[in-house]
Design an enzyme around this catalytic site. Structure first.
Site, PDB file in Angstrom:
ATOM      1  N   HIS A  15       2.077 -44.819 -14.083  1.00 10.93           N
ATOM      2  CA  HIS A  15       3.241 -44.005 -13.690  1.00 10.93           C
ATOM      3  C   HIS A  15       4.464 -44.903 -13.736  1.00 10.93           C
ATOM      4  O   HIS A  15       4.793 -45.573 -12.753  1.00 10.93           O
ATOM      5  CB  HIS A  15       3.001 -43.415 -12.295  1.00 10.93           C
ATOM      6  CG  HIS A  15       4.055 -42.451 -11.854  1.00 10.93           C
ATOM      7  ND1 HIS A  15       3.796 -41.389 -11.009  1.00 10.93           N
ATOM      8  CD2 HIS A  15       5.393 -42.374 -12.122  1.00 10.93           C
ATOM      9  CE1 HIS A  15       4.916 -40.719 -10.781  1.00 10.93           C
ATOM     10  NE2 HIS A  15       5.906 -41.311 -11.439  1.00 10.93           N
ATOM     11  N   HIS A  58       8.374 -44.911 -15.590  1.00 11.39           N
ATOM     12  CA  HIS A  58       9.432 -44.343 -16.438  1.00 11.39           C
ATOM     13  C   HIS A  58      10.140 -45.510 -17.105  1.00 11.39           C
ATOM     14  O   HIS A  58      10.733 -46.352 -16.401  1.00 11.39           O
ATOM     15  CB  HIS A  58      10.422 -43.541 -15.600  1.00 11.39           C
ATOM     16  CG  HIS A  58       9.776 -42.414 -14.837  1.00 11.39           C
ATOM     17  ND1 HIS A  58       9.758 -41.119 -15.303  1.00 11.39           N
ATOM     18  CD2 HIS A  58       9.092 -42.392 -13.656  1.00 11.39           C
ATOM     19  CE1 HIS A  58       9.115 -40.348 -14.435  1.00 11.39           C
ATOM     20  NE2 HIS A  58       8.703 -41.099 -13.426  1.00 11.39           N
ATOM     21  N   GLU A 118       5.521 -34.498  -4.972  1.00 14.85           N
ATOM     22  CA  GLU A 118       6.326 -35.673  -4.565  1.00 14.85           C
ATOM     23  C   GLU A 118       7.265 -35.156  -3.465  1.00 14.85           C
ATOM     24  O   GLU A 118       7.053 -35.432  -2.295  1.00 14.85           O
ATOM     25  CB  GLU A 118       7.107 -36.238  -5.755  1.00 14.85           C
ATOM     26  CG  GLU A 118       7.981 -37.448  -5.398  1.00 14.85           C
ATOM     27  CD  GLU A 118       8.876 -37.926  -6.559  1.00 14.85           C
ATOM     28  OE1 GLU A 118       9.117 -37.148  -7.504  1.00 14.85           O
ATOM     29  OE2 GLU A 118       9.353 -39.085  -6.482  1.00 14.85           O
ATOM     30  N   ASP A 157       6.571 -46.423 -10.785  1.00 13.70           N
ATOM     31  CA  ASP A 157       7.554 -45.353 -10.965  1.00 13.70           C
ATOM     32  C   ASP A 157       8.816 -45.852 -11.676  1.00 13.70           C
ATOM     33  O   ASP A 157       8.904 -45.761 -12.902  1.00 13.70           O
ATOM     34  CB  ASP A 157       7.884 -44.696  -9.615  1.00 13.70           C
ATOM     35  CG  ASP A 157       8.336 -43.252  -9.744  1.00 13.70           C
ATOM     36  OD1 ASP A 157       8.309 -42.710 -10.869  1.00 13.70           O
ATOM     37  OD2 ASP A 157       8.696 -42.636  -8.717  1.00 13.70           O
TER      38      ASP A 157
HETATM   39  N1  ADE Z   1      10.137 -40.380  -9.031  1.00 19.96           N
HETATM   40  C1  ADE Z   1      10.532 -39.500  -9.944  1.00 19.96           C
HETATM   41  N2  ADE Z   1      10.310 -38.198  -9.726  1.00 19.96           N
HETATM   42  C2  ADE Z   1      10.714 -37.303 -10.614  1.00 19.96           C
HETATM   43  N3  ADE Z   1      11.345 -37.599 -11.741  1.00 19.96           N
HETATM   44  C3  ADE Z   1      11.586 -38.881 -12.006  1.00 19.96           C
HETATM   45  N4  ADE Z   1      12.181 -39.467 -13.061  1.00 19.96           N
HETATM   46  C4  ADE Z   1      12.167 -40.782 -12.845  1.00 19.96           C
HETATM   47  N5  ADE Z   1      11.586 -41.051 -11.675  1.00 19.96           N
HETATM   48  C5  ADE Z   1      11.198 -39.882 -11.139  1.00 19.96           C
HETATM   49 ZN    ZN Z   2       7.822 -40.684 -11.628  1.00 20.09          ZN
END
Ligand code: ADE
Ligand code: ZN
Length: 336
Positions: A18, A20, A201, A279
């Protein structure tokens, strides 16, 4: 001569599931790329930019995350971003990385999809030899954009699907349930792609149910709010459907007040297939092993639990069985 301090133990081998790639943009690289591309950032210095990293919720983070992407313009920019991430990841014990990217955040700024994918793919193709890391690419749809925009993005990506392992769903969760993207996920599955989605989340357990039942996901990203629904926990545990949990992110985005209150131990106790991930590490204070270390210290996890988390990361990865076994053996052989 004073003796040198003992070498830090090697971090556990792990998969990052996970991550980005746009969330790995460190202030230093942001300023370098801004200069390279003649982009003016509304911050006088790296320190001033870093001091803006104080978030009240997901949206307050996303505002900065999307604004800073203005510096990413060329294929080289995307290559350099991914290569910088992979360098850091290896130092954190990452052997395999499944990397999200947000095509709509770039095409909306006039950056062609091919520029994004080719730049990332060049770094990822070199990663086994250059960094000792295998990779996958996951193309995310922005859930606060329309279903039509997601469909158009998927169609535009068709010529590049050989580079893409899975589709995902991210951005502002509340008010944008997974069911909005039923059609594009059906097309992705028909095209042979795996499916993941951020759910639970900030959004309610009902969104996790929809991701499972309507999108047919193979993994849930975050999913911490599943703990509010006993029946959902039982379902996720029975199916051993992986959850990619991001502890430092949860604290920085105030999903959880304090790391010491994180539900990770309860999730493990409930028999869930939980993994620990970073993340958006440039924004949330740590990469993969920093998250492992933080939960170890705040939640008093023992070595066996950390090893379970590392094993889980490979169990949940989109790997062929021979490679998975190779990585699991590496975890078992690791001397802490
Ligand atoms: N934690 C996150 N939740 C949703 N979209 C995201 N885009 C980047 N980080 C994110
Ligand atoms: Zn994310």
């Amino acid at each position: 001569m004073p003796s040198s301090p003992p070498a830090a133990p090697a971090p556990l081998p792990k998969a990052e599931l996970h991550l980005h790639i746009e969330g790995t943009l460190e202030p230093e690289l942001a300023f370098t790329l801004a200069e390279r591309n003649g982009v003016t950032l509304p911050y006088a210095s790296r320190e001033e930019l870093r001091s803006a990293y104080s978030f009240t919720d997901l949206q307050s983070f996303l505002n900065l995350y999307y604004a800073l992407m203005a510096v990413l313009r060329t294929e080289d920019d995307f290559h350099d971003l991914a290569d910088a991430y992979l360098t850091r990841a290896r130092a954190q014990g990452v052997r395999h990385a499944e990397i999200f990217f947000d095509p709509q955040a770039h095409t909306a700024r006039g950056v062609p999809l091919a520029t994004v994918i080719n730049g990332l793919a060049r770094a990822l193709d070199a990663a086994p030899e250059r960094h000792g890391i295998t990779t996958r690419l996951i193309m995310c749809f922005l859930r606060d954009e329309s279903a039509e925009s997601a469909l158009a993005t998927f169609e535009a990506a068709r010529p590049h699907l050989d580079r893409i392992t899975a589709v995902g769903l991210d951005s502002a969760e509340v008010g944008h349930p997974p069911s909005k993207f039923r059609e594009v996920y059906a097309l992705a599955r028909e095209a042979g792609l795996k499916c993941v989605a951020h759910a639970g989340e900030e959004g309610p357990p009902a969104y996790v149910w929809e991701a499972l039942d309507i999108l047919g996901v193979d993994r849930i990203d975050h999913g911490v709010r599943c703990m509010e629904d006993e029946r959902l926990v039982a379902r996720l545990a029975a199916e051993q459907l992986p959850l990619t949990v991001c502890p430092l992110s949860n604290v920085r985005l105030r999903v959880i007040d304090d790391l010491a209150d994180h539900p990770l131990p309860a999730m493990l106790d409930a028999g869930l297939l939980v993994t620990v991930n970073s993340d958006d590490p440039a924004y949330f204070g740590g990469y993969a092993d920093d998250n492992f270390t933080a939960v170890r210290d705040a939640l008093h996890l023992d070595d066996a639990t950390l090893r379970t988390l590392a094993r889980n990361s490979f169990r949940a990865a989109f790997l062929d069985e021979a490679t998975r076994e190779k990585y699991l053996k590496e975890v078992d052989a690791h001397q802490g």
